[in-house]
Design an enzyme around this catalytic site. Sequence first.
Site, PDB file in Angstrom:
ATOM      1  N   HIS A   1      -8.982   3.684  -1.571  1.00 16.21           N
ATOM      2  CA  HIS A   1      -7.650   3.083  -1.438  1.00 16.21           C
ATOM      3  C   HIS A   1      -7.323   2.171  -2.614  1.00 16.21           C
ATOM      4  O   HIS A   1      -7.292   0.946  -2.473  1.00 16.21           O
ATOM      5  CB  HIS A   1      -7.576   2.325  -0.118  1.00 16.21           C
TER       6      HIS A   1
ATOM      7  N   CYS B   1       0.814  -1.220   0.000  1.00 18.66           N
ATOM      8  CA  CYS B   1       0.000   0.000   0.000  1.00 18.66           C
ATOM      9  C   CYS B   1       0.840   1.260   0.000  1.00 18.66           C
ATOM     10  O   CYS B   1       0.311   2.361  -0.210  1.00 18.66           O
ATOM     11  CB  CYS B   1      -0.922   0.010   1.215  1.00 18.66           C
TER      12      CYS B   1
END
Length: 397
Positions: free
Chosen positions: A335, A86
């Site tokens: 995200h 991420c």
Amino acid sequence: MRDVYLVGAGQTPFGAFPDRSYRDLFAEAYRAACDGVDHGIDAADVDEAVVGTLGVGGRQLGLSGPAVTEHVGLHNVPCSRVENACAAGGFAVRNAVQAIKSGFADVVVAGGYEVMTDLSDDVTKYWLGVSGETEWERLTGTTFSGVYAQMASAYMTEYEATTEDLSRVAVKNHANGATNPKAHLDFTCSLEDAVEAPTVADPLTLYHCCPTSDGAAVAILASEDVVGEYTNDRVRIAGVGAGSERVGLAERDSYTGISASQVAAETAYERAGVTPDDLDFAEVHDCFAIAELIAYEDLGFCEPGAAPGLLRDGTTEPDGDLPVNTSGGLKSKGHPIGATGTGQLVEAFEQLTGRAGDRQLENPQYGLTHNVGGSGGASVVHVLERERAADETGVAG
């Protein structure tokens, strides 16, 4: 070493786009970044490109960087891919900064993308899980919501925090995201909504978890030697820090702090010559509500255990002393893994150049972005500074 400036930044909306490809999304973000450059920029100006992506779903696993940059006319530009889960987008920006500081390049495109919503829930959990400890977490059935639930349970026990404290993160970030036209979940929620939502992994409810999203974001960076050719808005990358930690949660010394973020923040502050007290806003990695609370402490906004108090007293609201996640954060904005860290830079650029619309803060000078990989195996922090023009300060910026 030379100073590095952010001269343009742009992103797609984050959301679910079943009819769009990763190349198409990257191209939109690249065009938006170029449109934000005051004096214009074209492919011939770019010396290098760095692209962050996890590669969810197996599309173009090899040469995924050149696969998107060729699509926007950068096929003669050296391009590399960064994968740090991420934190891939944030590390792409860090690599761009290093290339410019070293003298290898004057103008670098740093971007990220991900397409995540075209897969089944089971397959998506598989791809997300590979960023955790593979043998002892993913292969034993643990999901990331389960890992962060363990962190939340440990934090709530150690510091007597409550479900309401977690829920205040969701309420704040949804309120911010509702003013962001690029947000995936652009609606508000109440404290009751967040507390009483279905449980995902106790104590985390649905409103404590960010969505999986499609999207792309791009930042254009330039050296101090050429920045004047591109922009009147001097947004300097004042400091960068990064850190790594054991990938598996069970291998760490603490469940209530992420040492990679602590190291990254300390390094970024030192290089920028600032402290947390100098910041006017921050974009932090809130993949789960507990992650934002832990970030407050890792980044030095408060002492361990004091993060819930910042939410309760409004410190991190848009009108507070230190607004956090004015974009809506991962919780509301979304995200798309590879795009997240670069997307944080987009929000910082817009805030520091007065382009944030309804989210605009009053005259900010320093902003911070904080991007975490996995449950804390990697972290990168950028401190950005708006350099004041001579007509604002009486002296040259």
